[in-house]
Design a protein around this motif. Structure first.
Motif, mmCIF file in Angstrom:
data_model
loop_
_atom_site.group_PDB
_atom_site.id
_atom_site.type_symbol
_atom_site.label_atom_id
_atom_site.label_comp_id
_atom_site.label_asym_id
_atom_site.label_seq_id
_atom_site.Cartn_x
_atom_site.Cartn_y
_atom_site.Cartn_z
ATOM 1 N N SER A 101 0.851 -1.188 0.000
ATOM 2 C CA SER A 101 0.000 0.000 0.000
ATOM 3 C C SER A 101 0.890 1.242 0.000
ATOM 4 C CB SER A 101 -0.898 0.030 1.244
ATOM 5 O OG SER A 101 -1.780 -1.068 1.261
ATOM 6 N N LEU A 102 0.394 2.309 -0.611
ATOM 7 C CA LEU A 102 1.082 3.599 -0.565
ATOM 8 C C LEU A 102 0.471 4.404 0.568
ATOM 9 C CD1 LEU A 102 3.076 5.617 -1.690
ATOM 10 C CD2 LEU A 102 1.357 6.311 -3.371
ATOM 11 N N ASP A 103 1.272 4.633 1.617
ATOM 12 C CA ASP A 103 0.774 5.273 2.834
ATOM 13 C C ASP A 103 0.891 6.793 2.741
ATOM 14 O OD1 ASP A 103 -0.293 5.396 5.351
ATOM 15 O OD2 ASP A 103 1.560 4.864 6.394
ATOM 16 N N ASP A 104 0.053 7.490 3.495
ATOM 17 C CA ASP A 104 0.093 8.959 3.618
ATOM 18 C C ASP A 104 0.022 9.651 2.261
ATOM 19 O OD1 ASP A 104 0.349 8.623 6.356
ATOM 20 O OD2 ASP A 104 2.541 8.666 6.290
ATOM 21 N N PHE A 105 -0.803 9.131 1.367
ATOM 22 C CA PHE A 105 -0.912 9.725 0.036
ATOM 23 C C PHE A 105 -1.445 11.154 0.153
ATOM 24 C CE2 PHE A 105 -2.968 10.496 -4.088
ATOM 25 C CZ PHE A 105 -1.934 10.156 -4.943
ATOM 26 N N GLY A 106 -0.742 12.062 -0.522
ATOM 27 C CA GLY A 106 -1.159 13.461 -0.490
ATOM 28 C C GLY A 106 -0.247 14.356 0.315
ATOM 29 N N THR A 107 0.686 13.745 1.081
ATOM 30 C CA THR A 107 1.563 14.564 1.924
ATOM 31 C C THR A 107 2.880 14.911 1.251
ATOM 32 O OG1 THR A 107 2.480 12.579 2.955
ATOM 33 C CG2 THR A 107 0.597 13.614 4.028
ATOM 34 N N GLY A 108 3.215 14.210 0.188
ATOM 35 C CA GLY A 108 4.471 14.477 -0.517
ATOM 36 C C GLY A 108 4.196 15.011 -1.902
ATOM 37 N N TYR A 109 4.941 14.457 -2.877
ATOM 38 C CA TYR A 109 4.729 14.897 -4.249
ATOM 39 C C TYR A 109 3.428 14.344 -4.832
ATOM 40 C CZ TYR A 109 9.479 16.686 -4.378
ATOM 41 O OH TYR A 109 10.626 17.399 -4.136
ATOM 42 N N SER A 110 3.027 13.168 -4.316
ATOM 43 C CA SER A 110 1.749 12.566 -4.718
ATOM 44 C C SER A 110 1.599 12.477 -6.230
ATOM 45 C CB SER A 110 0.574 13.356 -4.128
ATOM 46 O OG SER A 110 0.666 13.410 -2.735
ATOM 47 N N SER A 111 2.652 12.048 -6.882
ATOM 48 C CA SER A 111 2.593 11.894 -8.333
ATOM 49 C C SER A 111 1.699 10.716 -8.686
ATOM 50 C CB SER A 111 3.997 11.670 -8.891
ATOM 51 O OG SER A 111 3.931 11.357 -10.253
ATOM 52 N N PRO A 153 -13.428 22.813 0.647
ATOM 53 C CA PRO A 153 -13.927 22.099 -0.537
ATOM 54 C C PRO A 153 -12.819 21.438 -1.342
ATOM 55 C CG PRO A 153 -14.988 24.233 -0.320
ATOM 56 C CD PRO A 153 -13.903 24.197 0.698
ATOM 57 N N ALA A 154 -11.613 22.018 -1.332
ATOM 58 C CA ALA A 154 -10.512 21.442 -2.112
ATOM 59 C C ALA A 154 -10.150 20.058 -1.594
ATOM 60 C CB ALA A 154 -9.292 22.362 -2.058
ATOM 61 N N SER A 155 -10.164 19.918 -0.264
ATOM 62 C CA SER A 155 -9.843 18.610 0.313
ATOM 63 C C SER A 155 -10.884 17.575 -0.090
ATOM 64 C CB SER A 155 -9.768 18.705 1.844
ATOM 65 O OG SER A 155 -8.694 19.518 2.248
ATOM 66 N N ALA A 156 -12.143 17.966 -0.027
ATOM 67 C CA ALA A 156 -13.214 17.044 -0.427
ATOM 68 C C ALA A 156 -13.088 16.665 -1.898
ATOM 69 C CB ALA A 156 -14.573 17.688 -0.159
ATOM 70 N N SER A 157 -12.759 17.628 -2.749
ATOM 71 C CA SER A 157 -12.625 17.358 -4.189
ATOM 72 C C SER A 157 -11.458 16.421 -4.456
ATOM 73 C CB SER A 157 -12.427 18.671 -4.952
ATOM 74 O OG SER A 157 -13.552 19.505 -4.803
ATOM 75 N N ILE A 158 -10.360 16.607 -3.724
ATOM 76 C CA ILE A 158 -9.194 15.744 -3.921
ATOM 77 C C ILE A 158 -9.517 14.312 -3.521
ATOM 78 C CG2 ILE A 158 -6.879 15.255 -3.046
ATOM 79 C CD1 ILE A 158 -6.460 18.309 -2.911
ATOM 80 N N ILE A 159 -10.205 14.138 -2.385
ATOM 81 C CA ILE A 159 -10.566 12.784 -1.947
ATOM 82 C C ILE A 159 -11.471 12.126 -2.975
ATOM 83 C CG2 ILE A 159 -11.820 11.463 -0.214
ATOM 84 C CD1 ILE A 159 -10.904 13.504 1.867
ATOM 85 N N ARG A 160 -12.438 12.876 -3.464
ATOM 86 C CA ARG A 160 -13.374 12.333 -4.463
ATOM 87 C C ARG A 160 -12.635 11.931 -5.734
ATOM 88 N NH1 ARG A 160 -16.179 16.473 -4.791
ATOM 89 N NH2 ARG A 160 -17.710 16.052 -3.147
ATOM 90 N N ALA A 161 -11.730 12.789 -6.185
ATOM 91 C CA ALA A 161 -10.989 12.514 -7.421
ATOM 92 C C ALA A 161 -10.067 11.304 -7.267
ATOM 93 C CB ALA A 161 -10.181 13.746 -7.833
ATOM 94 N N VAL A 162 -9.354 11.246 -6.141
ATOM 95 C CA VAL A 162 -8.449 10.122 -5.901
ATOM 96 C C VAL A 162 -9.234 8.822 -5.828
ATOM 97 C CG1 VAL A 162 -6.894 9.079 -4.200
ATOM 98 C CG2 VAL A 162 -6.670 11.494 -4.773
ATOM 99 N N SER A 163 -10.381 8.863 -5.173
ATOM 100 C CA SER A 163 -11.216 7.669 -5.070
ATOM 101 C C SER A 163 -11.673 7.184 -6.448
ATOM 102 C CB SER A 163 -12.424 7.954 -4.174
ATOM 103 O OG SER A 163 -13.233 6.815 -4.059
#
Length: 559
Positions: A454-464, A490-500
């Motif tokens: 698993s890729l842990d802590d996704f979103g805290t680094g470069y998150s490529s 809202p940006a956080s919610a949008s990022i979670i939705r997009a990543v999902s």
């Protein structure tokens, strides 16, 4: 030889010249006398005796003047050469035999003289080199720690009221240079480092190589502004690229400072405290300098106390996993437990994993602690339902020793009987950034065993997003910071939705970390996130309490 005065040297040169001329005259006299003897008509026995005497004298020349090859050669030729010519001109019945004998003896003595001289010179230079290496470093030709200690001690003894500073400097992660480019390149970097230090502070400092890539500097200044300026100039210079043959090596340096007499009255105390300041500079991320103060010393003493206790804890088996459940947000069933390191020692109960794990990493103890926790976690998971997985965290330092990590995982699975398919290893983005090729190779090796990643802590680094394409991950874990802010940003919610959505399209599962309220659980489920963990469901619990989850409905443990 080191000459104290020019007069002494001139006197020695005159003596040497007189000795040379007188010794050569002695050899010439022996040769002429021998020639005169054989020019008379004595018996053959007398000729043989004269030849033997001349050869004996020649051998004496070689022995007495072994360190003066030119003198010996001149004496031997004057003695035996003239004697041989005399025999040749005398036309004695066996003259040609005597000539051959004398010339052979002359050549042999010259050869012996040259060989002795070479041996003497070899021993001399070996002695000089041995004496040099007792006080200086072989690689950089700088003073060694012994000479540096004596130099600083002498300065203190000479003027106890004169302040100065001690700098302790080295390159950050120098071991990586040796490991990747070889020790030849590493040695060249050290030599260039020594040259740069001399160029920066050589006129106002004494410099020594302490060992490895570590250098000591006695700066003949101690006011804070001068020390800070010198340290900054030095670090900037040492951080410039190193061109070593076809390689361009990029490195940063760290530096620690102590000051006399504020921080100590002896060399050992000053060096120790400069080393403590250097350690603190490295703990701050490197590429910087620190001046010693008491707070740094207290902090280091605490670190060393914890490190000592960690070593004892490994021997006593004090490290164990606590388990935090990961739930399906759709079925509300446990699908996995994440194993988190805990230290079962009452004296260190207040030391959090975020404190003792970095100390264990720096002390080289993380492999043993990790293996101890992994085995106990696998043993616990073996008693869970077969559809419940086990997630474990692996530090970057563990992962950079793939053979050791692989052996530890295989051993834990073999000894406990846990299926590799139930084990999920969590790694952070820092591993992917530092060495993606090696990381991918290691992950693929584990994948052949059946272990998932698993890729842990996704979103805290470069998150490529390329990581999700290039590495065989099965899950990604969205960092707690997004869960905390999704209701208000809202940006956080949008990022979670997009990543999902992206994860779903490429057949990856998403786990949201840090769920603490029912509202967060419902929002994440609506965003399409499949799994979640956090204090809303349970804090990390010991093995016995984790097993109780399978005998009761889902429960929150917010206490």
């Amino acid at each position: 030889m080191k000459w104290k005065t020019a007069a002494t040297r001139r006197a020695y040169e005159k003596f040497d010249q007189a000795f040379f001329l007188s010794s050569l005259a002695f050899g010439l006299t022996i040769g002429l006398v021998s020639w005169r003897l054989i020019s008379l008509p004595p018996a053959a026995e007398g000729h043989a005796l004269a030849a033997a005497t001349a050869i004996g004298y020649a051998m004496g020349f070689v022995a007495r003047n072994a360190g003066r090859p030119k003198l010996v050669i001149g004496q031997v030729i004057a003695c035996l050469g003239l004697f041989a010519v005399g025999y040749g001109l005398n036309h004695e019945r066996f003259g040609h035999l005597y000539v051959a004998m004398l010339l052979g003896a002359m050549i042999a003595n010259i050869y012996v003289a040259i060989s002795l001289y070479k041996n003497i010179v070899s021993v001399y230079y070996a002695t000089v080199e041995t004496e040099f290496l007792a006080h200086y470093d072989k690689l950089t030709r700088l003073a060694n720690r012994f000479t540096f200690t004596n130099l600083v001690a002498g300065a203190i003894e000479k003027d106890r009221d004169k302040p100065f500073a001690i700098m302790f400097v080295d390159l950050d992660k120098f071991k990586d240079i040796n490991d990747t480019l070889g020790h030849t390149v590493g040695d060249a970097v050290i030599c260039e480092m020594a040259r740069r230090i001399q160029a920066c502070v050589g006129e106002v400092a004494q410099i020594a190589r302490f060992g490895g890539d570590e250098f000591l500097i006695k700066l003949n200044q101690s006011d804070r502004n001068s020390v800070v300026a010198a340290a900054q100039h030095l670090l900037t210079t040492l951080s410039l690229p190193y061109s070593i043959g076809p390689n361009v090596v990029r490195a940063t340096a760290s530096l620690g400072v102590s000051r006399y007499p504020d921080h100590g009255q002896s060399v050992e105390e000053l060096v120790k405290k400069a080393d403590i300041a250097l350690y603190e500079a490295k703990q701050d991320g490197g590429s910087g300098s620190r001046i010693f103060d008491r707070n740094i010393e207290n902090k280091l003493n605490e670190i060393r106390r914890i490190e000592t206790a960690l070593r004892a804890g490994i021997e006593n088996g004090e490290f164990m996993p606590y388990f935090q459940p990961i739930y399906s947000l759709r079925t509300h069933e446990i699908v996995c437990f994440e194993a988190l390191a805990r230290w079962d020692n009452p004296a260190f109960a207040s030391v959090a994993p975020s404190v003792f794990i970095p100390i264990a990493e720096n002390a080289g103890l993380i492999d043993e602690i990790g293996a101890q926790i992994l085995r106990r976690a696998c043993a616990a998971a073996k008693n869970w339902p077969d559809n419940v997985g086990l997630a474990v965290n692996v530090s970057a330092k563990q992962f950079r020793r793939p053979a050791h990590l692989f052996a530890a995982v295989v051993k834990a699975l073999r000894e406990t009987g846990l299926s590799p398919k139930r084990l999920n290893v969590e790694v952070t983005e820092s591993l992917l950034i530092s060495d993606p090729t090696a990381t991918r190779k290691t992950i693929e090796q584990f994948a052949l065993l059946g272990v998932q990643f698993s890729l842990d802590d996704f979103g805290t680094g470069y998150s490529s997003l390329s990581y999700l394409k290039d590495f065989p991950f099965k899950k990604i874990k969205i960092d707690k910071s997004f869960t905390d802010t999704m209701a208000t940003h809202p940006a956080s919610a949008s990022i979670i939705r997009a990543v999902s959505q992206i994860a779903s399209d490429i057949h990856l599962d998403v786990v949201a970390e840090g769920i603490e309220t029912e509202e967060q659980e419902n929002m994440l489920a609506n965003f399409g996130v499949k799994y979640g963990q956090g204090y809303y469901f349970s804090r990390p619990v010991p093995e016995a309490e984790a097993a109780a989850f399978f005998h009761s409905p889902r429960r929150a443990q917010n206490a």
